[in-house]
Design an enzyme around this catalytic site. Structure first.
Site, PDB file in Angstrom:
ATOM      1  N   SER A 293       0.813  -1.219   0.000  1.00  0.00           N
ATOM      2  CA  SER A 293       0.000   0.000   0.000  1.00  0.00           C
ATOM      3  C   SER A 293       0.846   1.269   0.000  1.00  0.00           C
ATOM      4  CB  SER A 293      -0.938   0.010   1.208  1.00  0.00           C
ATOM      5  OG  SER A 293      -1.781  -1.109   1.196  1.00  0.00           O
ATOM      6  N   HIS A 344       0.389   4.708   4.474  1.00  0.00           N
ATOM      7  CA  HIS A 344      -0.182   5.213   3.222  1.00  0.00           C
ATOM      8  C   HIS A 344       0.287   6.639   2.942  1.00  0.00           C
ATOM      9  CE1 HIS A 344      -3.839   2.257   3.490  1.00  0.00           C
ATOM     10  NE2 HIS A 344      -2.677   1.652   3.346  1.00  0.00           N
TER      11      HIS A 344
END
Length: 514
Positions: A293, A344
Site C-alpha cells: 500500500s 499510506h
C-alpha cells in the site's frame, strides 16, 4: 460561400489553437464544422465553429439547440458542474429576418442552467463587433484583417498551420503518457504473489509469527538492527483480499506511472515510496504491518507530481479521477480500524519526493532535483534519528508480547526473559506480560522470580486462570503440594474441563498419594 468565409473560419481556428491552446475534439468530413475544447477555461470550455451561410433565424435557433445538446453531453462525459459553449457562425451575411433576440443572451436547453450556449456571428458587416465579443470572453483582444481577394493558397496555408499545431501538441501530450513500457510493475506483482504463496505454505499470511519471520515491519526487530524490514514489507500481504486489492491497484497505477516515467525511474519511485511508507509506519504505528500500500500510494504521489508540472494536461485527462480515488482511499483509511494510514501517507509523500528527484525522462532540472533530494535525505535522516533515539515511543506492550510469543515458540526463553524483565521494570506492564515472564522463568527454573511475577499477574487480574495454573506448577516444583493443589483448583474452577488443568490436578493427587 467565398474564400473569405473559409479564411476567417481557419484563421479563427488557428488563433484559438495556437494562442489559447484549444484542442480539436471533432472536425466534420466537409471541414466546415470544428469543435474545440479547453476544459480549464471556465468562460469558454468548448468552442464550436460553423462555416455556413445563414438564411433564416429559425434554422439558426434549431442549430443552437442541437449545439446545447452536444455541449450537455460533453459536460456529462467530462463530469463538470457547468459548461459554457461558445458557438461561432462564419457566414457571408446574418439571417434575413429578426435574429438579434435569439443570440442576445446565452441559450440553455430545456432551462438547464448547467450548459449555456453563447452564439457569435462573424459576417462581413459585423466583423469588428464579433472580434470584440470573442475577445471579451477570452480576455484577450484579437482581430485580423480580412481583405479581398483571398487566394486558395492562403487558406490552405492557414488551415495547415492550424491542423499541424493541433496535431503536434496532441502527439507531444501523448508522448508524455507513453515514454516506457511496463516491466517492473509486472515483476513486483509476480514477487508479491510468490511471497504470498510462500507465507501460506509456511504457516499462513495472517500469522504474526510467519509475517515476522519473512520480513514484516515490526518495530522491536527494526530497533534491534534489522533495517531490511523497511523494504521487505512491501512484498508481503496479510490475507488473500489484501493481496487482491493491492495487486489490482498496482496493475492500474503502476503501469500508468511506469509508462510516464520509464522503467528505471519507476523502480526508484516505487522502492523509495515503499521505504517511506514503512518508515512512517515505524514512527507513527507500533503494530505489525505489511503490504504494497505504501508503494502504491507512492504511485499516487508520482501522478500528483505530474499534475504539478503539467496541471492543465493532468486535470484534462487523469486528474479528476486520480484525486477522487485518492480521496476515497484516504477517507477509507481514516475511518476503518486496523489500516496503517501512516504508511499510506508516508508512501504518498515519499512517492512525490522520489519523483521530484528523478523528474521526467529526457528532462533535467538539476537545481529542482537537488532540492528534492536534499528534502528527502533530511526527512529520512531526521525520522530515523528520532525513531532510534526514542525506542520507548515506538514499541508498545502488544508488540513485546507478540515477539515474546514468537521467541517462546522457538524455545528462546533467555531472550524473552531479558526482554520482558527490562520492559516490566521500565513500564506499567499488564498481567499478560507478567504471565509470560513468569512462564519463561518457570521454564528456566528461576522459580523465585517466576512465583513473584505470576503472583503479580493474579493481583492484576483476579480471574487469570493461566497464571494460577503456572503458579501451581511452581509450587509443585518446590514440593509445596498443598499450595500447588490450591492454585490448580482455582485454575480449574475458573476454566472447567480444561484438559491441562485436570491433568495437573491428577498429577498433584499422585504426589499426595506417595
Amino acid at each position: 460561400m467565398s474564400f473569405q468565409e473559409e479564411y476567417v473560419f481557419w484563421r479563427l481556428a488557428q488563433y484559438l489553437i495556437s494562442a489559447h491552446e484549444y484542442r480539436i475534439v471533432q472536425l466534420s468530413q466537409e471541414q466546415n464544422e470544428l469543435w474545440l475544447e479547453k476544459i480549464e477555461n471556465k468562460e469558454a470550455q468548448v468552442i464550436r465553429l460553423l462555416r455556413y451561410n445563414l438564411d433564416w433565424s429559425n434554422w439558426m435557433q434549431n442549430d443552437i439547440e442541437r449545439t446545447a445538446i452536444n455541449g450537455e453531453n460533453i459536460r456529462k462525459q467530462a463530469a463538470r458542474g457547468n459548461m459554457n459553449v461558445i458557438n461561432i457562425y462564419v457566414s457571408a451575411y446574418p439571417p434575413v429576418d429578426d435574429y438579434e433576440c435569439k443570440i442576445a443572451e446565452p441559450f440553455s436547453y430545456q432551462n438547464n442552467e448547467k450548459t449555456k450556449v453563447k452564439s457569435i456571428i462573424f459576417d462581413k458587416a459585423h466583423y469588428a463587433e464579433a472580434f470584440q465579443q470573442l475577445g471579451s470572453i477570452l480576455n484577450h483582444e484579437f482581430s485580423f484583417p480580412v481583405n479581398e481577394p483571398i487566394t486558395e493558397s492562403e487558406i490552405d496555408k492557414v488551415k495547415l498551420a492550424a491542423l499541424s499545431e493541433a496535431s503536434n501538441r496532441a502527439k507531444k501530450e501523448q508522448k508524455l503518457f507513453n515514454h516506457g513500457k511496463p516491466f517492473f510493475t509486472y515483476m513486483f506483482i509476480i514477487i508479491q504473489v510468490v511471497m504470498f504463496l510462500l507465507l501460506e505454505l509456511q504457516g499462513g499470511s495472517t500469522s504474526n509469527s510467519t509475517l515476522i519471520k519473512y520480513g514484516a515491519k515490526f518495530n522491536p526487530l527494526i530497533l534491534d538492527g534489522e533495517w531490511w524490514r523497511f523494504f521487505t514489507p512491501m512484498f508481503l500481504h496479510i490475507g488473500v483480499l489484501h493481496l487482491l486489492m493491492n495487486t489490482l491497484a498496482l496493475y492500474y497505477l503502476g503501469t500508468a506511472v511506469e509508462r510516464i516515467y520509464g522503467k528505471g525511474r519507476f523502480f526508484i519511485i516505487y522502492i523509495l515510496a515503499g521505504f517511506s511508507g514503512s518508515l512512517a509506519s515505524f514512527i507513527f504505528s507500533t503494530s505489525i504491518s505489511a503490504g504494497a500500500s505504501g508503494a502504491i500510494f507512492g504511485c499516487f504521489g508520482a501522478l500528483l507530481y505530474f499534475g504539478t508540472i503539467y496541471p492543465r494536461l493532468f486535470f484534462r485527462t487523469i486528474g479528476v479521477n486520480i484525486l477522487v480515488v485518492l480521496g476515497i482511499n484516504l477517507l477509507f483509511g481514516f475511518s476503518m480500524p486496523g489500516i496503517d494510514n501512516a504508511g499510506h501517507i508516508g508512501g504518498l509523500i515519499g512517492g512525490f519526493l522520489a519523483t521530484g528527484i528523478v523528474h521526467f525522462p529526457k528532462q533535467k532540472k538539476l537545481f529542482f532535483q537537488l532540492l528534492f533530494l536534499c528534502i528527502t535525505a533530511i526527512s529520512i535522516i531526521g525520522l530515523l534519528q528520532y525513531g532510534f533515539h526514542s525506542p520507548e515511543k515506538l514499541v508498545d506492550e502488544n508488540s513485546m508480547l507478540v515477539l515474546a510469543q514468537d521467541y517462546i515458540k522457538s524455545n528462546e526463553y533467555e531472550k524473552v526473559e531479558v526482554m520482558l524483565t527490562e520492559y516490566v521494570n521500565k513500564n506499567s506492564a499488564s498481567a499478560d506480560s507478567y504471565l509470560l515472564l513468569g512462564f519463561v522463568e518457570l521454564q528456566t527454573d528461576n522459580l523465585i522470580k517466576a512465583k513473584e511475577h505470576l503472583v503479580i499477574a493474579t493481583e492484576k487480574r483476579s480471574n487469570f486462570h493461566e497464571a494460577y495454573f503456572y503458579l501451581a506448577y511452581v509450587y509443585l516444583k518446590e514440593g509445596k503440594i498443598d499450595e500447588a493443589n490450591k492454585y490448580a483448583k482455582m485454575a480449574d474452577e475458573l476454566m472447567p474441563n480444561q484438559k491441562d488443568y485436570e491433568n495437573l490436578l491428577q498429577m498433584i493427587k499422585e504426589y499426595e498419594a506417595k
